[in-house]
Scaffold this active site. Sequence first.
Site, PDB file in Angstrom:
ATOM      1  CB  CYS A 231      -2.394   4.652   6.679  1.00 25.65           C
ATOM      2  SG  CYS A 231      -3.842   3.741   7.254  1.00 25.65           S
TER       3      CYS A 231
ATOM      4  CB  CYS B  16      -0.790  -2.070   7.748  1.00 25.25           C
ATOM      5  SG  CYS B  16      -2.271  -2.693   6.914  1.00 25.25           S
TER       6      CYS B  16
ATOM      7  CB  CYS C 253      -0.905   0.003   1.228  1.00 25.24           C
ATOM      8  SG  CYS C 253      -1.960   1.464   1.381  1.00 25.24           S
TER       9      CYS C 253
ATOM     10  CB  CYS D 223      -9.701 -11.151  19.182  1.00 22.96           C
ATOM     11  SG  CYS D 223     -10.567 -10.113  20.370  1.00 22.96           S
TER      12      CYS D 223
END
Length: 412
Positions: A71, A74, A65, A370
């Site tokens: 950003c 990630c 990306c 999670c």
Amino acid sequence: MTERLTIARLGHRGDGVADTAEGPVYVPFTLPGETVTVEPVAGHPDRRHLVHIEKPSHERRGPVCRHFGVCGGCSLQHWSLAEYHLWKRSLVVEALAQAKVIAPVGDLIDAHGAGRRRAVLHARRGPGDVLEVGFTAPRAHHIVAIDACPILAPGLDGAIPAAWAIAETLKPTGKPLDIQTTATDSGLDVDVRGSGNLNAERLAALARVAEAHSLARLTRHGELVAQRTQPVLRVGRAQVPLPAGAFLQATAEGEATLARQVVSQVGKAKRVADLFAGIGTFALHLAERARVSAADGDSNAVKALERAAATTSGLKPIEAQARDLFRRPFVASELKACDAVVFDPPRQGAEAQARELGKSAVPIVVAVSCDAATFARDAKILIDGGYKLDSVTPIDQFRYSYHVEVVAKFEK
């Protein structure tokens, strides 16, 4: 002022760690073995900004990306997948070790599949009153405006343009927005939060946006603005009508992988309790072979599960109830009839429920988590209650991040 560091390892959030005389120093976007030039981060003596990579690792890869590094969505696109997978498995191993839990940890299962099927886009007014729609920057509050995201599933095609259009429509309110987008079998389901009260003219403008972008549904804080068709999702044999802003597993492949693991671990159990059941991610699969008692704190999710079960043939009975399992966990006497219990709590884990399970005689407990740290804590509680931890399987449906799923089987 810059300094030169050698990265020794990766921390549990994916930052490179350099060992210095003053202690560990964290440098984002670096890899073990790399020699880097860094500069200080104001107010954070244990952190550095990466300036230059003098000696790159042979494991370094080009990001997928163009927004990577700016950003905050990630953190690990620069690492080869093979090494990244080994590191992600190690997060589970280390969390168990810290909790003094000894257990076999299987190989990591990659469940990225076609990509993320849900995303929350943020809309804010930036410098000069310029509208920005995208994700937050790394460890910052400002928004990185995006027009594409390669880790999103094809079902979210159109989500980013729709979010921009919604943000433009609501820009006069001056409110920061969170725009939750979900890819369903019927199309895009969008819930807008943070807009404040809207007059009829503004609501009508939002409805026009929904029509122009062919949204299946547009809601505001769960309240209907426009609906072209009911958003539904297939779970096993069932078609589940989704509540607005419903929680789903991040990827379709992740959901399928988790469900296969859960059903396999439950085995031949005839009566199963599914706790923190949500819309029935596991309950609807389990009901193909066992009676299920399902519970979740979200009453809308429970209603969706009940509707799906009532309209699906070939399932054994599902009894569902809305119940706050943090305040009112199932106690041992309520679980006497169960051959197995499945629990899949939010990130904070299920400490209270684990303590009650430890007092029970349920022969099989399958834990889904999670968060490796809270899973390890709950696992220790179950072990102290007499359970044996038979297997732990790490699953990755959050590619390029430090989040990892776990499915584990306990027996008593």
